[in-house]
Design a protein around this motif. Sequence first.
Motif, PDB file in Angstrom:
ATOM      1  N   VAL A 106       0.719  -1.150   0.319  1.00  0.00           N
ATOM      2  CA  VAL A 106      -0.954  -0.527  -0.361  1.00  0.00           C
ATOM      3  C   VAL A 106       0.601   1.095   0.438  1.00  0.00           C
ATOM      4  N   PRO A 107       0.591   2.131  -0.808  1.00  0.00           N
ATOM      5  CA  PRO A 107       1.617   3.591  -0.558  1.00  0.00           C
ATOM      6  C   PRO A 107       1.029   4.344   0.489  1.00  0.00           C
ATOM      7  N   SER A 108       2.894   4.958   0.451  1.00  0.00           N
ATOM      8  CA  SER A 108       2.794   5.190   1.750  1.00  0.00           C
ATOM      9  C   SER A 108       3.036   6.864   1.895  1.00  0.00           C
ATOM     10  N   LYS A 109       3.021   8.335   2.692  1.00  0.00           N
ATOM     11  CA  LYS A 109       3.262   8.538   2.570  1.00  0.00           C
ATOM     12  C   LYS A 109       3.991   9.164   4.153  1.00  0.00           C
ATOM     13  N   LEU A 110       5.547  10.022   3.208  1.00  0.00           N
ATOM     14  CA  LEU A 110       6.600   9.891   4.521  1.00  0.00           C
ATOM     15  C   LEU A 110       6.549  11.182   5.039  1.00  0.00           C
ATOM     16  N   GLY A 111       7.739  11.660   5.980  1.00  0.00           N
ATOM     17  CA  GLY A 111       7.339  12.651   5.636  1.00  0.00           C
ATOM     18  C   GLY A 111       8.438  12.896   7.404  1.00  0.00           C
ATOM     19  N   ASP A 112       9.359  14.171   8.028  1.00  0.00           N
ATOM     20  CA  ASP A 112       9.763  14.187   8.548  1.00  0.00           C
ATOM     21  C   ASP A 112       8.713  15.291  10.089  1.00  0.00           C
ATOM     22  N   VAL A 113       8.957  14.764  11.318  1.00  0.00           N
ATOM     23  CA  VAL A 113       7.792  15.392  12.496  1.00  0.00           C
ATOM     24  C   VAL A 113       8.801  16.012  12.628  1.00  0.00           C
ATOM     25  N   ALA A 114       8.404  17.778  13.226  1.00  0.00           N
ATOM     26  CA  ALA A 114       9.186  18.645  14.104  1.00  0.00           C
ATOM     27  C   ALA A 114       8.838  19.170  15.335  1.00  0.00           C
ATOM     28  N   ILE A 115       8.415  19.162  15.855  1.00  0.00           N
ATOM     29  CA  ILE A 115       7.864  19.656  17.671  1.00  0.00           C
ATOM     30  C   ILE A 115       8.915  21.139  18.119  1.00  0.00           C
ATOM     31  N   GLY A 116       8.494  22.434  17.902  1.00  0.00           N
ATOM     32  CA  GLY A 116       9.796  23.008  18.517  1.00  0.00           C
ATOM     33  C   GLY A 116       9.814  23.445  20.067  1.00  0.00           C
ATOM     34  N   ASP A 117      10.557  24.030  20.300  1.00  0.00           N
ATOM     35  CA  ASP A 117      10.439  24.754  21.418  1.00  0.00           C
ATOM     36  C   ASP A 117       9.632  25.097  22.218  1.00  0.00           C
ATOM     37  N   ALA A 118       9.279  24.089  23.438  1.00  0.00           N
ATOM     38  CA  ALA A 118       8.274  24.858  24.305  1.00  0.00           C
ATOM     39  C   ALA A 118       6.819  24.934  24.031  1.00  0.00           C
ATOM     40  N   CYS A 119       6.699  23.794  23.133  1.00  0.00           N
ATOM     41  CA  CYS A 119       5.529  23.198  22.913  1.00  0.00           C
ATOM     42  C   CYS A 119       4.495  22.647  23.867  1.00  0.00           C
ATOM     43  N   TRP A 120       2.993  22.807  24.468  1.00  0.00           N
ATOM     44  CA  TRP A 120       2.485  21.478  24.529  1.00  0.00           C
ATOM     45  C   TRP A 120       1.663  21.082  23.240  1.00  0.00           C
ATOM     46  N   VAL A 121       1.505  19.484  23.711  1.00  0.00           N
ATOM     47  CA  VAL A 121       0.225  18.787  22.902  1.00  0.00           C
ATOM     48  C   VAL A 121       0.087  18.573  23.972  1.00  0.00           C
ATOM     49  N   GLY A 122      -1.529  17.918  23.487  1.00  0.00           N
ATOM     50  CA  GLY A 122      -2.440  17.964  24.106  1.00  0.00           C
ATOM     51  C   GLY A 122      -2.828  16.094  24.623  1.00  0.00           C
ATOM     52  N   ALA A 123      -3.346  15.738  25.390  1.00  0.00           N
ATOM     53  CA  ALA A 123      -3.749  13.870  25.301  1.00  0.00           C
ATOM     54  C   ALA A 123      -4.462  14.102  23.906  1.00  0.00           C
ATOM     55  N   ASN A 124      -4.323  12.694  23.673  1.00  0.00           N
ATOM     56  CA  ASN A 124      -4.936  12.077  22.447  1.00  0.00           C
ATOM     57  C   ASN A 124      -4.481  12.452  21.175  1.00  0.00           C
ATOM     58  N   VAL A 125      -3.513  13.252  21.121  1.00  0.00           N
ATOM     59  CA  VAL A 125      -3.348  13.809  19.820  1.00  0.00           C
ATOM     60  C   VAL A 125      -2.810  13.161  18.707  1.00  0.00           C
ATOM     61  N   LEU A 126      -3.011  12.818  17.416  1.00  0.00           N
ATOM     62  CA  LEU A 126      -1.991  12.103  16.510  1.00  0.00           C
ATOM     63  C   LEU A 126      -2.097  12.960  15.803  1.00  0.00           C
ATOM     64  N   ILE A 127      -0.486  13.317  15.693  1.00  0.00           N
ATOM     65  CA  ILE A 127       0.464  14.158  14.341  1.00  0.00           C
ATOM     66  C   ILE A 127       0.981  13.294  13.497  1.00  0.00           C
ATOM     67  N   ASN A 128       0.606  13.256  12.333  1.00  0.00           N
ATOM     68  CA  ASN A 128       0.913  12.658  10.944  1.00  0.00           C
ATOM     69  C   ASN A 128       2.070  13.458  10.351  1.00  0.00           C
ATOM     70  N   PRO A 129       2.708  12.363   8.960  1.00  0.00           N
ATOM     71  CA  PRO A 129       3.897  12.522   9.014  1.00  0.00           C
ATOM     72  C   PRO A 129       3.707  14.094   8.388  1.00  0.00           C
ATOM     73  N   GLY A 130       5.005  14.267   7.866  1.00  0.00           N
ATOM     74  CA  GLY A 130       5.273  15.937   8.080  1.00  0.00           C
ATOM     75  C   GLY A 130       5.213  16.541   7.830  1.00  0.00           C
TER      76      GLY A 130
END
Length: 170
Positions: A106-130
Amino acid sequence: MMMSILNRILVRVFTSLSSRYWGVIYTSFRLKYSVSPGFRFNGKHILLYGEGEISLGDNSYIGDNSTVHAAQGRSVRVGTGCHVSSNVRIFTESAIPDSDFRIKPVPSKLGDVAIGDACWVGANVLINPGVSIGQNSVVGANSVVTRDIPSGEIWGGVPAKLIRKKRQQE
């Protein structure tokens, strides 16, 4: 009475063994990936996997039941001073939804993930490629991040959208 004492002893033994088990797992992650000594694995059942690069910054943490995947040739970077809550999923590879899943691979999407300094990611979050999340930004609980988030903004929803820019601190 005797059963109660035995139960308490068993709970202590199993709790101690569980803590040691997860300590060994997290130590192996520190050896395989670039995990700052000041980074905290804040709970149990946290999984880092993949042949790509994972870099976790100083004074940051990730909560229990979270998963970080870095496909070969891809990377995940979490900056310094970040709060990544429980049950967060970060992926550098995902199937393309419009694909015919009967055809393999199955074809897939690829990509780096970057979260900058001093971020807040809440509960149950999905961060996709790229996806890149700019410094000092917030992603609200239960959100799906499908595109870049600029610095200093609060986003939420499915898919995540701008809620508002952060107010300047005085």
